[in-house]
Design a protein around this motif. Structure first.
Motif, PDB file in Angstrom:
ATOM      1  N   SER A 114       0.854  -1.195   0.000  1.00  0.00           N
ATOM      2  CA  SER A 114       0.000   0.000   0.000  1.00  0.00           C
ATOM      3  C   SER A 114       0.889   1.244   0.000  1.00  0.00           C
ATOM      4  CB  SER A 114      -0.915   0.004   1.224  1.00  0.00           C
ATOM      5  OG  SER A 114      -0.267   0.593   2.300  1.00  0.00           O
ATOM      6  N   VAL A 115       0.330   2.360  -0.475  1.00  0.00           N
ATOM      7  CA  VAL A 115       1.133   3.571  -0.620  1.00  0.00           C
ATOM      8  C   VAL A 115       1.684   4.046   0.725  1.00  0.00           C
ATOM      9  CG1 VAL A 115      -0.882   5.118  -0.539  1.00  0.00           C
ATOM     10  CG2 VAL A 115       1.171   5.864  -1.701  1.00  0.00           C
ATOM     11  N   ILE A 116       0.958   3.770   1.798  1.00  0.00           N
ATOM     12  CA  ILE A 116       1.385   4.287   3.105  1.00  0.00           C
ATOM     13  C   ILE A 116       2.597   3.513   3.657  1.00  0.00           C
ATOM     14  CG2 ILE A 116      -0.064   2.927   4.710  1.00  0.00           C
ATOM     15  CD1 ILE A 116      -0.775   5.776   5.931  1.00  0.00           C
ATOM     16  N   LEU A 126       3.672   4.661  -6.643  1.00  0.00           N
ATOM     17  CA  LEU A 126       2.273   4.468  -6.251  1.00  0.00           C
ATOM     18  C   LEU A 126       1.555   5.809  -6.116  1.00  0.00           C
ATOM     19  CD1 LEU A 126       2.570   1.552  -3.661  1.00  0.00           C
ATOM     20  CD2 LEU A 126       1.553   1.449  -5.932  1.00  0.00           C
ATOM     21  N   ARG A 127       2.232   6.792  -5.515  1.00  0.00           N
ATOM     22  CA  ARG A 127       1.594   8.112  -5.359  1.00  0.00           C
ATOM     23  C   ARG A 127       1.273   8.710  -6.719  1.00  0.00           C
ATOM     24  NH1 ARG A 127       1.476  11.222  -0.241  1.00  0.00           N
ATOM     25  NH2 ARG A 127       0.822  13.026  -1.404  1.00  0.00           N
ATOM     26  N   ALA A 128       2.244   8.610  -7.648  1.00  0.00           N
ATOM     27  CA  ALA A 128       2.015   9.190  -8.977  1.00  0.00           C
ATOM     28  C   ALA A 128       0.836   8.482  -9.639  1.00  0.00           C
ATOM     29  CB  ALA A 128       3.266   9.048  -9.831  1.00  0.00           C
ATOM     30  N   ALA A 174     -19.702   8.064   1.474  1.00  0.00           N
ATOM     31  CA  ALA A 174     -19.068   8.968   0.499  1.00  0.00           C
ATOM     32  C   ALA A 174     -17.836   8.305  -0.109  1.00  0.00           C
ATOM     33  CB  ALA A 174     -18.687  10.281   1.169  1.00  0.00           C
ATOM     34  N   ILE A 175     -17.019   7.680   0.753  1.00  0.00           N
ATOM     35  CA  ILE A 175     -15.790   7.035   0.275  1.00  0.00           C
ATOM     36  C   ILE A 175     -16.144   5.866  -0.645  1.00  0.00           C
ATOM     37  CG2 ILE A 175     -13.787   5.678   1.013  1.00  0.00           C
ATOM     38  CD1 ILE A 175     -13.317   8.314   2.050  1.00  0.00           C
ATOM     39  N   SER A 176     -17.093   5.052  -0.170  1.00  0.00           N
ATOM     40  CA  SER A 176     -17.432   3.851  -0.928  1.00  0.00           C
ATOM     41  C   SER A 176     -17.929   4.209  -2.336  1.00  0.00           C
ATOM     42  CB  SER A 176     -18.492   3.076  -0.142  1.00  0.00           C
ATOM     43  OG  SER A 176     -18.779   1.894  -0.799  1.00  0.00           O
ATOM     44  N   GLU A 304     -14.316   9.016   9.234  1.00  0.00           N
ATOM     45  CA  GLU A 304     -14.626  10.324   9.819  1.00  0.00           C
ATOM     46  C   GLU A 304     -13.746  10.563  11.053  1.00  0.00           C
ATOM     47  OE1 GLU A 304     -15.706  13.126  10.520  1.00  0.00           O
ATOM     48  OE2 GLU A 304     -16.342  13.102  12.595  1.00  0.00           O
ATOM     49  N   THR A 305     -13.047  11.699  11.057  1.00  0.00           N
ATOM     50  CA  THR A 305     -12.159  12.004  12.190  1.00  0.00           C
ATOM     51  C   THR A 305     -12.391  13.405  12.721  1.00  0.00           C
ATOM     52  OG1 THR A 305     -10.577  12.763  10.550  1.00  0.00           O
ATOM     53  CG2 THR A 305     -10.219  10.562  11.434  1.00  0.00           C
ATOM     54  N   THR A 306     -12.994  14.272  11.921  1.00  0.00           N
ATOM     55  CA  THR A 306     -12.935  15.694  12.216  1.00  0.00           C
ATOM     56  C   THR A 306     -14.302  16.361  12.302  1.00  0.00           C
ATOM     57  OG1 THR A 306     -10.913  15.642  10.886  1.00  0.00           O
ATOM     58  CG2 THR A 306     -11.702  17.796  11.504  1.00  0.00           C
ATOM     59  N   PHE A 445      -3.006  17.242   7.778  1.00  0.00           N
ATOM     60  CA  PHE A 445      -2.802  16.252   6.715  1.00  0.00           C
ATOM     61  C   PHE A 445      -1.307  15.930   6.573  1.00  0.00           C
ATOM     62  CE2 PHE A 445      -6.649  18.656   5.362  1.00  0.00           C
ATOM     63  CZ  PHE A 445      -7.560  17.625   5.483  1.00  0.00           C
ATOM     64  N   LEU A 446      -0.559  16.260   7.620  1.00  0.00           N
ATOM     65  CA  LEU A 446       0.900  16.139   7.627  1.00  0.00           C
ATOM     66  C   LEU A 446       1.537  16.980   6.515  1.00  0.00           C
ATOM     67  CD1 LEU A 446       1.629  14.465  10.039  1.00  0.00           C
ATOM     68  CD2 LEU A 446       2.479  12.707   8.552  1.00  0.00           C
ATOM     69  N   GLY A 447       2.752  16.678   6.117  1.00  0.00           N
ATOM     70  CA  GLY A 447       3.406  17.485   5.087  1.00  0.00           C
ATOM     71  C   GLY A 447       4.527  16.679   4.462  1.00  0.00           C
ATOM     72  N   ARG A 456      -7.809  16.957  -0.407  1.00  0.00           N
ATOM     73  CA  ARG A 456      -8.856  17.718  -1.109  1.00  0.00           C
ATOM     74  C   ARG A 456     -10.200  17.009  -0.954  1.00  0.00           C
ATOM     75  NH1 ARG A 456      -4.832  17.900  -5.026  1.00  0.00           N
ATOM     76  NH2 ARG A 456      -3.923  19.944  -5.290  1.00  0.00           N
ATOM     77  N   PHE A 457     -10.157  15.713  -1.069  1.00  0.00           N
ATOM     78  CA  PHE A 457     -11.359  14.900  -0.883  1.00  0.00           C
ATOM     79  C   PHE A 457     -11.932  15.161   0.521  1.00  0.00           C
ATOM     80  CE2 PHE A 457     -13.891  11.288   0.053  1.00  0.00           C
ATOM     81  CZ  PHE A 457     -14.172  10.593  -1.111  1.00  0.00           C
ATOM     82  N   ALA A 458     -11.018  15.165   1.530  1.00  0.00           N
ATOM     83  CA  ALA A 458     -11.462  15.362   2.921  1.00  0.00           C
ATOM     84  C   ALA A 458     -12.114  16.727   3.071  1.00  0.00           C
ATOM     85  CB  ALA A 458     -10.284  15.231   3.864  1.00  0.00           C
TER      86      ALA A 458
END
Ligand code: HEM
Length: 458
Positions: A114-116, A126-128, A174-176, A304-306, A445-447, A456-458
């Protein structure tokens, strides 16, 4: 058996004591910080188990400043960093990586592909490949899904109800729909239920967790790989998540491929975009297995976190709530036409202020992969009275990135930084210089190269 356990426990204590005596001396010890109330837990109980988040952390921030030393378990030195320049340096430098415990947990949950969890060139590849699904244009194309979910929430008008129990499934909807192109019920009840257990698991903290983290971080990676087969409830949930996500992702990829062969119109969702031959032609990077391997991460990363904290603040600030509602109603025609978001200053200020005060990851631990020198934006005075503007850290030392503390620095966010005050974003009180994160100078969203792909989705 009992003797064997006693022997193992005694041996572990001897190893830990020897380790704490023999480890190389650390420059972190020269940095002032709060006294440690316990050798076993250091300051971690105060930091992680306060009934109110930040009870100790924000006091230390005002007393010691944006960089100070802490003790972790078994006398380990840890540097707490909320200085913007230092954070920017650490997040962008290849000399630092996610601390072993966090990384091993991510590998347990999401696997190596996975990308993470991917590193170096594989991470960049993977990110690209995933990026086309997260551009401004792609996220705009998901708006009909967001609108549908919002309309479903609009029917939820009961007072005294638990908003979290409504927002979490709405976020998964929304994600699904936007990512997989399927309604949540298509993922299966077992998947949805397991997803909730995973979120509970990753959100819980206790003394046992702190000790398990401290001991676990000293274990080699192969032990972690083997751990997923242990018959405990937590590992069973992790195993199930990996298995079900792979199954769901695999089925959707196969269905999309079959639809393309039949010449059926493709959807606007993320998976359809990635599997579209035109996108594949442009990016030429992701295989079907790569896409399947991201399913678990994206479904969990997007939990959902926020928003529930945002609603809490609206309930606490009814005057602001009225003004925000008026702004949204005044723009409702433009919302339908998809033009409104940028023209709604109160809404933007509200989003920024909520993300500032309630980062989903308030603390992120990083380990130094090699010796490094961290520059400081604001100099500090060491124990021996010397004013320093950089700190040397040694390979293997762990740094706590104080995201929540950074987001409460008066120098960045203006006066009364602990207060919810969306106006600070409109009055020009917030710092306008170099950006450290992708959105509004925040680090929610870290950096750096591992910035949240879905911001952006969030
Ligand atoms: C308010 C909501 C969100 C917050 C606060 C958030 C925060 C974060 C943070 C802090 C990380 C870095 C984790 C680490 O490296 O240790 C991250 C990574 C990531 N997030 Fe988000 N996220 C949110 C929503 C989303 C959504 C909706 C998606 C996808 C639909 C998403 C996809 C990802 C992905 C793919 C990564 C891994 C990036 C990489 O390692 O290169 N996130 N997120």
């Amino acid at each position: 058996m009992e003797y064997a356990l006693q022997f193992a426990a005694t041996l572990s204590v001897i190893v830990l004591v020897l380790y704490s005596i023999l480890r190389r001396s650390s420059a972190i010890r020269d940095i002032p910080g709060p006294p440690s109330p316990s050798w076993i837990f250091g300051n971690l109980r105060q930091l992680l188990l306060s009934p109110v988040y930040g009870e100790h952390e924000f006091n230390w921030l005002s007393f010691y400043g944006s960089v100070y030393s802490l003790r972790a378990c078994f006398g380990e030195n840890r540097l707490m960093v909320a200085d913007p320049l230092a954070l920017q340096y650490i997040l962008n430098s290849p000399k630092f990586y996610r601390a072993p415990i966090l990384n091993n947990m991510a590998i347990l949950l999401f696997g190596d592909s996975s990308v993470i969890t991917a590193r170096g060139n594989e991470h960049r590849r993977l990110r690209a490949g995933l990026n086309p699904g997260f551009t401004t244009a792609a996220v705009r194309s998901y708006h009909p899904v967001f609108k549908k979910v919002a309309e479903m929430l609009d029917n939820f008008t009961t007072t005294n109800a638990d908003v979290c129990s409504v927002l979490s499934p709405a976020t998964l909807d929304a994600i699904s729909e936007a990512i997989l192109g399927r309604p949540t019920k298509d993922l299966g009840a077992e998947f949805a239920a397991n997803n909730i257990e995973i979120v509970k698991l990753t959100a819980s903290q206790s003394e046992t967790h702190i000790l398990a983290d401290a001991i676990g971080s000293r274990l080699p990676a192969w032990v972690w790989r083997a751990a997923i087969y242990l018959p405990t409830a937590a590992f069973a949930v992790a195993r199930q998540e990996k298995f079900l996500a792979k199954q769901v992702g695999g089925r959707i990829v196969r269905e999309n491929r079959a639809a393309a062969t039949l010449g059926l119109e493709r959807g606007n969702d993320f998976f359809s975009v990635l599997l579209d031959p035109e996108t594949a032609e442009k990016t030429k990077t992701l295989t079907d297995q790569d896409i399947v391997a991201q399913t678990a991460l994206i479904l969990i990363a997007g939990q959902e976190t926020t928003a529930s904290f945002g609603l809490l603040e609206l309930a606490r600030h009814p005057d602001f709530q009225d003004k925000l509602r008026a702004e949204i109603y005044a723009n409702s025609a433009a919302i339908v036409a998809d033009l409104a978001y940028e023209n709604m200053p109160l809404l933007n200020a509200f989003l920024k202020e909520t993300l500032r005060l309630y980062p989903a990851v308030p603390l992120a631990d990083r380990v130094a992969l090699e010796d490094a020198i961290i520059p400081l934006g604001e100099s500090i005075v060491s124990f021996n009275g010397e004013r320093i503007n950089q700190i040397a850290v040694r390979k293997g030392e762990v740094l706590a990135l104080g995201i929540a503390s950074y987001q409460r620095l008066a120098s960045r966010w203006g006066k009364n930084p602990h207060e919810f005050n969306p106006s600070r974003w409109l009055d020009g009180d917030t710092y306008q210089g170099d950006a450290v994160g992708p959105y509004a100078n925040l680090l929610s969203f870290l950096g750096g190269p591992r910035t949240c792909l879905g911001w952006r989705f969030a």
